[in-house]
Design an enzyme around this catalytic site. Structure first.
Site, PDB file in Angstrom:
ATOM      1  N   ASN A 217       0.706  -1.215  -0.124  1.00 55.28           N
ATOM      2  CA  ASN A 217       0.058   0.137   0.159  1.00 55.28           C
ATOM      3  C   ASN A 217       1.052   1.141  -0.559  1.00 55.28           C
ATOM      4  OD1 ASN A 217      -2.409   1.485   1.870  1.00 55.28           O
ATOM      5  ND2 ASN A 217      -2.048   1.118  -0.217  1.00 55.28           N
TER       6      ASN A 217
ATOM      7  N   SER B  26      -1.301   0.346  -4.684  1.00 57.11           N
ATOM      8  CA  SER B  26      -3.019   1.050  -5.112  1.00 57.11           C
ATOM      9  C   SER B  26      -2.559   2.301  -4.208  1.00 57.11           C
ATOM     10  CB  SER B  26      -3.067   0.008  -3.778  1.00 57.11           C
ATOM     11  OG  SER B  26      -2.333  -0.059  -2.422  1.00 57.11           O
TER      12      SER B  26
HETATM   13  P1  4NP Z   1       3.252  -1.928  -3.269  1.00 48.12           P
HETATM   14  O1  4NP Z   1       4.918  -2.228  -3.444  1.00 48.12           O
HETATM   15  O2  4NP Z   1       3.114  -3.509  -2.914  1.00 48.12           O
HETATM   16  O3  4NP Z   1       2.933  -1.682  -4.757  1.00 48.12           O
HETATM   17  O4  4NP Z   1       2.690  -1.021  -2.379  1.00 48.12           O
HETATM   18  C1  4NP Z   1       5.796  -2.799  -2.797  1.00 48.12           C
HETATM   19  C2  4NP Z   1       6.016  -1.893  -1.464  1.00 48.12           C
HETATM   20  C3  4NP Z   1       6.489  -2.672  -0.476  1.00 48.12           C
HETATM   21  C4  4NP Z   1       7.784  -4.356   0.195  1.00 48.12           C
HETATM   22  C5  4NP Z   1       6.594  -5.078  -1.633  1.00 48.12           C
HETATM   23  C6  4NP Z   1       6.025  -4.302  -2.581  1.00 48.12           C
HETATM   24  N1  4NP Z   1       8.176  -4.314   0.591  1.00 48.12           N
HETATM   25  O5  4NP Z   1       8.481  -5.317  -0.153  1.00 48.12           O
HETATM   26  O6  4NP Z   1       8.712  -3.778   1.531  1.00 48.12           O
END
Ligand code: 4NP
Length: 163
Positions: free
Chosen positions: A12, A16
Site C-alpha cells: 500500500n 494501490s
Molecule cells: P506495493 O509495492 O505492493 O505496490 O506497495 C511494494 C511495497 C513494499 C514491498 C513490496 C512491494 N516490500 O516488500 O516492502
C-alpha cells in the site's frame, strides 16, 4: 448513492495508492458527470509492512512527472470489514487476489474481488507488476497500466449505472 472502490496491493505504498489517486484524478476531470462524483476511492495493502507510511517517493515522483498529480494517503492493511464496506475490491496481482480471498473462506464476497488489469483495454498484461525492487521503468509501467485500467473501470461503472 455512493459506489466504493478499494485498490489493494502488497505494501500500500506503490501500486494501490497510485491507483486510488489516478482514479480520483479521472473522477475530478469528469466534473460534470454526476455519477463519477458518487465514486469513493480508498486503498490498502495485504501486508502490515508499511502501515502508516506515505506513498513511496519513487512512485510519487513518477505520478507527478507523468500525470502532474500528487499522491496522498497513509498505508493501512486490508481487513475483513473491507468486504462489507466496499462495493468492488481491485487486486493488483494474483498474490494480492489470493491473499484477499483467503480472508473470505466461505466465498461470499468473491464476486466483489477483481484483478485490476481485467479493466485494461490497451495493455495485455494480466497483473500490475510489483515495482518495489526494480528501476524507474517499472514505476513508469505501473502508471501506464493504471491509467488504462482506471479508464476502463470508469467505463464499466458507468455501464452498470445505465442498467
Ligand atoms: P506495493 O509495492 O505492493 O505496490 O506497495 C511494494 C511495497 C513494499 C514491498 C513490496 C512491494 N516490500 O516488500 O516492502
Amino acid at each position: 448513492m455512493t459506489y466504493k472502490l478499494l485498490f489493494v496491493c502488497l505494501g500500500n505504498i506503490c501500486r494501490s495508492p497510485a491507483a486510488e489517486n489516478i482514479m480520483e484524478h479521472l473522477i475530478e476531470q469528469a466534473s460534470s458527470d454526476k455519477f463519477a462524483k458518487s465514486i469513493v476511492c480508498d486503498s490498502a495493502g495485504t501486508s502490515s509492512y508499511h502501515i502508516g507510511s506515505s506513498p513511496d517517493r519513487r512512485m510519487s515522483a513518477t505520478a507527478a512527472k507523468k500525470l502532474g498529480i500528487k499522491l496522498h494517503g497513509r498505508a493501512r492493511q486490508f481487513q475483513e470489514s473491507d468486504f462489507q464496506d466496499f462495493d468492488l475490491i481491485l487486486a493488483m496481482d494474483q498474490d494480492n487476489y489470493q491473499d484477499i480471498l483467503l480472508l473470505d473462506p466461505t466465498g461470499q464476497y468473491q464476486t466483489k474481488v477483481r484483478l485490476m488489469c481485467d479493466f485494461c483495454s490497451k495493455h495485455t498484461l494480466k497483473e500490475v507488476p510489483d515495482p518495489y525492487y526494480g528501476g524507474s521503468e517499472g514505476f513508469n509501467q505501473v502508471i501506464d497500466l493504471l491509467v488504462d485500467a482506471c479508464e476502463g473501470l470508469l467505463t464499466y461503472l458507468r455501464s452498470l449505472e445505465e442498467c
